[in-house]
Design an enzyme around this catalytic site. Structure first.
Site, short mmCIF file in Angstrom:
data_model
loop_
_atom_site.label_atom_id
_atom_site.label_comp_id
_atom_site.label_asym_id
_atom_site.label_seq_id
_atom_site.Cartn_x
_atom_site.Cartn_y
_atom_site.Cartn_z
N ALA A 44 0.86 -1.19 0.00
CA ALA A 44 0.00 0.00 0.00
C ALA A 44 0.90 1.24 0.00
O ALA A 44 0.75 2.15 0.82
CB ALA A 44 -0.96 0.00 1.19
N HIS A 49 6.72 5.91 1.75
CA HIS A 49 7.56 4.75 1.42
C HIS A 49 8.56 5.12 0.32
O HIS A 49 9.72 4.71 0.36
CB HIS A 49 6.71 3.59 0.89
CG HIS A 49 5.75 3.02 1.88
ND1 HIS A 49 4.40 3.24 1.80
CD2 HIS A 49 5.94 2.25 2.98
CE1 HIS A 49 3.78 2.62 2.79
NE2 HIS A 49 4.70 2.01 3.53
#
Ligand code: PAF
Length: 293
Positions: A44, A49
């Site tokens: 996700a 990230h």
């Protein structure tokens, strides 16, 4: 396609699903004299990230990203089943961000039938999140230890949004003599201050409007204690404010020693303000440093 062979999607990102294939890649890179960084994720993927992947690229020649929604870090009534999963979308983002390898193992590759061992980091793992999510850090510490030993990277990169997780991981790496450098990435925020999180996708529109108050509140608590306000009073004021704007259960607003997570004795010891609170069915966490001088 044999289970251990790599599949290469667009952008030169290879995907492997077995420890054997992962190690084969890492051995190949090492044979070429290249260093390796690992970025563990549960998928996700969002800009937070991707910032860790860019940081990993600065740390090493090759970047491996693991994608594994780890069941042992979810409690029985938590969101394991509804946790967002879209490997193809994640792989496309990783390729665009310049990652080299995606390690996306199945459940039995990480936890084969009969596995028993667990890694527990007492004290650091029992405070705050550990109180409200019993077993969470044992699940995190176990899977992170396994991922580090599977990949044996030079560096591993984790976000500071999960500040307590970062401390637990630094502790386990030191205590278990795992030869890896732990690198912390900055929290990435929306323009209104909300920390990026895969769980933000759960927020309804009205909840999303309230959510930035979480960050604003801990910034105010941090500034208050930095200028001498009593920590308990500042925590209580923060908790009241969150309740007033519509947060439901407020698990904690806590001023803590940034290294031990015990009580903060004030400067020069670094302090940290950490929060966990619910908006409807969504639990949000965040943290900021206490400004020093
Ligand atoms: O921070 C996360 O996404 C997870 O806790 C981690 C470190 C990937 C372990 O499952």
């Amino acid at each position: 396609m044999a289970a251990g062979r790599a599949m290469t999607g667009g952008g030169g990102l290879a995907t492997v699903r077995t420890v054997e294939a992962l190690r084969q890649h890492v051995r190949g890179w090492r044979g070429e004299g290249r260093s390796v960084a690992l970025v563990p994720t549960m998928g996700a993927l969002h800009e937070g990230h991707l910032s860790l992947i860019r940081l990993a690229r600065e740390q090493a020649d090759r970047v491996c990203v693991s994608l594994f929604v780890n069941p042992t870090q979810f409690g029985p009534n938590e969101d394991f089943d509804r946790y967002p999963r879209d490997e193809a979308a994640d792989a496309a983002k990783l390729a665009a961000a310049g990652a080299h390898l995606l390690f996306a193992p199945g459940l039995s590759e990480v936890y084969p039938p009969g596995h028993l061992a667990r890694v527990h980091v007492p004290v650091l793992g029992d405070a705050l999140e550990g109180t409200f999510r019993p077993g969470f850090f044992t699940g995190v510490a176990t899977v992170v230890t396994k991922l580090l030993l599977m990949a044996l990277p030079d560096a591993a990169v984790f976000g500071s949004k999960d500040y307590q997780q970062l401390l637990v991981i630094r502790r386990l790496v030191a205590d278990l003599d795992i030869p890896v450098r732990i690198v912390a990435g900055e929290t990435v925020r929306e323009a209104d201050g909300l920390a990026l999180s895969s769980r933000n996708a759960y927020l309804a529109e009205t909840e999303r409007r309230i959510a930035p108050v979480l960050h604003a509140t801990i910034v105010d608590v941090a500034e208050a204690v930095a200028t001498g306000r009593n920590a308990r009073e500042a925590e209580n004021a923060g908790t009241r404010r969150l309740g007033e704007v519509g947060f439901g259960k407020i698990d904690y607003v806590a001023v803590r020693d940034a290294e031990t997570l015990g009580d903060w004795d004030g400067p020069p010891q670094p302090g940290r303000v950490l929060v966990a609170a619910w908006l409807g069915r969504t639990r949000l966490i965040d943290n900021v440093p206490v400004p020093s001088g």
